[in-house]
Design a protein around this motif. Sequence first.
Motif, mmCIF file in Angstrom:
data_model
loop_
_atom_site.group_PDB
_atom_site.id
_atom_site.type_symbol
_atom_site.label_atom_id
_atom_site.label_comp_id
_atom_site.label_asym_id
_atom_site.label_seq_id
_atom_site.Cartn_x
_atom_site.Cartn_y
_atom_site.Cartn_z
ATOM 1 N N THR A 91 14.962 -3.674 1.786
ATOM 2 C CA THR A 91 14.578 -4.842 0.989
ATOM 3 C C THR A 91 13.469 -4.549 -0.008
ATOM 4 O OG1 THR A 91 12.974 -5.561 2.680
ATOM 5 C CG2 THR A 91 15.233 -6.428 2.843
ATOM 6 N N ASN A 92 12.739 -3.445 0.214
ATOM 7 C CA ASN A 92 11.627 -3.151 -0.682
ATOM 8 C C ASN A 92 11.222 -1.689 -0.528
ATOM 9 O OD1 ASN A 92 9.386 -4.010 -2.514
ATOM 10 N ND2 ASN A 92 8.149 -3.371 -0.783
ATOM 11 N N ILE A 93 10.828 -1.076 -1.655
ATOM 12 C CA ILE A 93 10.279 0.276 -1.646
ATOM 13 C C ILE A 93 8.961 0.243 -2.406
ATOM 14 C CG2 ILE A 93 10.621 2.685 -2.296
ATOM 15 C CD1 ILE A 93 13.635 2.157 -2.197
ATOM 16 N N SER A 94 7.870 0.641 -1.739
ATOM 17 C CA SER A 94 6.538 0.571 -2.329
ATOM 18 C C SER A 94 5.944 1.962 -2.455
ATOM 19 C CB SER A 94 5.607 -0.287 -1.461
ATOM 20 O OG SER A 94 6.142 -1.587 -1.275
ATOM 21 N N LYS A 101 4.443 6.429 0.445
ATOM 22 C CA LYS A 101 5.507 5.514 0.063
ATOM 23 C C LYS A 101 6.008 4.822 1.314
ATOM 24 C CE LYS A 101 6.997 8.276 -3.914
ATOM 25 N NZ LYS A 101 8.122 8.999 -4.564
ATOM 26 N N ALA A 102 6.563 3.635 1.138
ATOM 27 C CA ALA A 102 7.069 2.876 2.278
ATOM 28 C C ALA A 102 8.342 2.149 1.881
ATOM 29 C CB ALA A 102 6.028 1.876 2.774
ATOM 30 N N ALA A 103 9.339 2.230 2.750
ATOM 31 C CA ALA A 103 10.569 1.463 2.572
ATOM 32 C C ALA A 103 10.632 0.431 3.687
ATOM 33 C CB ALA A 103 11.793 2.377 2.618
ATOM 34 N N THR A 104 10.906 -0.806 3.329
ATOM 35 C CA THR A 104 11.026 -1.887 4.308
ATOM 36 C C THR A 104 12.496 -2.206 4.530
ATOM 37 O OG1 THR A 104 8.915 -2.841 3.599
ATOM 38 C CG2 THR A 104 10.394 -4.262 4.850
ATOM 39 N N LEU A 105 12.882 -2.226 5.812
ATOM 40 C CA LEU A 105 14.256 -2.559 6.180
ATOM 41 C C LEU A 105 14.247 -3.806 7.064
ATOM 42 C CD1 LEU A 105 14.165 0.718 5.805
ATOM 43 C CD2 LEU A 105 16.359 0.643 7.016
ATOM 44 N N LEU A 161 7.517 5.083 6.553
ATOM 45 C CA LEU A 161 6.488 5.688 5.716
ATOM 46 C C LEU A 161 6.868 7.135 5.430
ATOM 47 C CD1 LEU A 161 3.232 4.359 7.447
ATOM 48 C CD2 LEU A 161 4.676 3.231 5.760
ATOM 49 N N PHE A 162 6.800 7.515 4.166
ATOM 50 C CA PHE A 162 7.178 8.877 3.804
ATOM 51 C C PHE A 162 6.352 9.370 2.633
ATOM 52 C CE2 PHE A 162 10.036 5.898 1.688
ATOM 53 C CZ PHE A 162 10.114 6.351 0.370
ATOM 54 N N GLN A 163 6.280 10.701 2.549
ATOM 55 C CA GLN A 163 5.711 11.369 1.381
ATOM 56 C C GLN A 163 6.836 12.255 0.838
ATOM 57 O OE1 GLN A 163 1.816 13.052 2.375
ATOM 58 N NE2 GLN A 163 1.277 11.190 3.451
ATOM 59 N N TYR A 164 6.805 13.537 1.123
ATOM 60 C CA TYR A 164 7.991 14.337 0.811
ATOM 61 C C TYR A 164 9.074 14.083 1.850
ATOM 62 C CZ TYR A 164 4.772 16.830 -2.258
ATOM 63 O OH TYR A 164 3.858 17.143 -3.222
ATOM 64 N N GLU A 165 8.681 14.006 3.116
ATOM 65 C CA GLU A 165 9.598 13.748 4.222
ATOM 66 C C GLU A 165 9.277 12.404 4.865
ATOM 67 O OE1 GLU A 165 9.648 17.718 3.075
ATOM 68 O OE2 GLU A 165 7.895 16.834 4.050
#
Length: 369
Positions: free
Chosen positions: A250-253, A261-265, A276-280
């Motif tokens: 629903t969102n990528i910050s 970076k963070a992706a919300t599901l 939560l991710f950076q390269y991985e």
Amino acid sequence: MQEITIDWIEPLWYGSIFLGSGGGGKSYLLASELHKVLQNRAIPLLTLDELPENNFFCGVGLLGSPELSEESLPSGMEARIIIEELEKYTGAKFKGISIVEGAGVNIFYPLLTALQTGLPVTDGDAMGRAFPELQMTTYHLENLTVTPLVLIDSNYNLHLFLDKQDTFLLELNTRQIISQQGGVGYFAGFPYPGSVLKRVLLPGTLTFAREIGECFLQADNYRELFSLLLEVTSNSFYGPVVEIFQGTVTNISTYEITKWKAATLISPKGEKLQLLFQYENLLAFKNGNMVASVPDLISAIDLNKLKPVNNNEIYEGQQLALLGLPAPLRLRISKALDVVGPQCFGYRTIYVPLEKLYWDYYHKKEVFS
């Protein structure tokens, strides 16, 4: 001795993405190039048991931005240059190629090098997954240096690191050069005999990556895919795979200051997960509680395409399944966690193994049957 032939490439590609845990770079172009050149050729693949103890091997790989390497696809010729240069300073005649990072583009670049040099490759690597920095290897755990190391940048300038050097400092020095010289470079280093590699490398990781990839080629639906992955991983030194979450992105910050970076599901039941991710992919929190953490692998599967995806391929509206894969035990000891635990990426939390987070799941007899 096995051989890597053209039929390895597609499953190895999917396996390289899965073991990339969201990172490792987009390996499609390198995989496609290998598919072309392997039409009538093969690459010798040595198990760790088959490595001659007194023969020297060197590790090769890509440093910097895998995406930039796609703009000027490596040929493997640059590896011949740096290997020959490394032989000058070590006095060793290398008899094979060792793999440093068994995921993403750094699975395929050593294979391209092997074709250019005629050397075999090792069925094992020093990470068992994708990590972004040179000290995040099993060599570091054994107090073995990366140097002597030869680096070639995208402008074909050579940079020599010949003296014994702290691996953290070497990481900074190579990263600075690469950032000033086109953003990508290729290295030859880790010059060690087979007797050392037998002790240091994680065994069978290329074969394992291929077995993971075969699951994606064989499955007709997600449940079948998960069952196949569970069988393959349960028979490995990683550990049985576990489902962390299914939901829609629903969102990528992006947090510029921290580079996080963070992706919300959101699941169909309304549960919320933050990846939560950076390269991985590094941490996952479900309804505010941690459900997976590095060095365990967190891998995303596109549920519509039934294929693994890198975190730079995640988009809003995408339906994903997130799977956790326990890291090899050697990546969980205290000395390893000092360089690959969550705190090494700037997160103020400690590593909690998947087996502890999913105690009931991992202690059901049928998981291990």
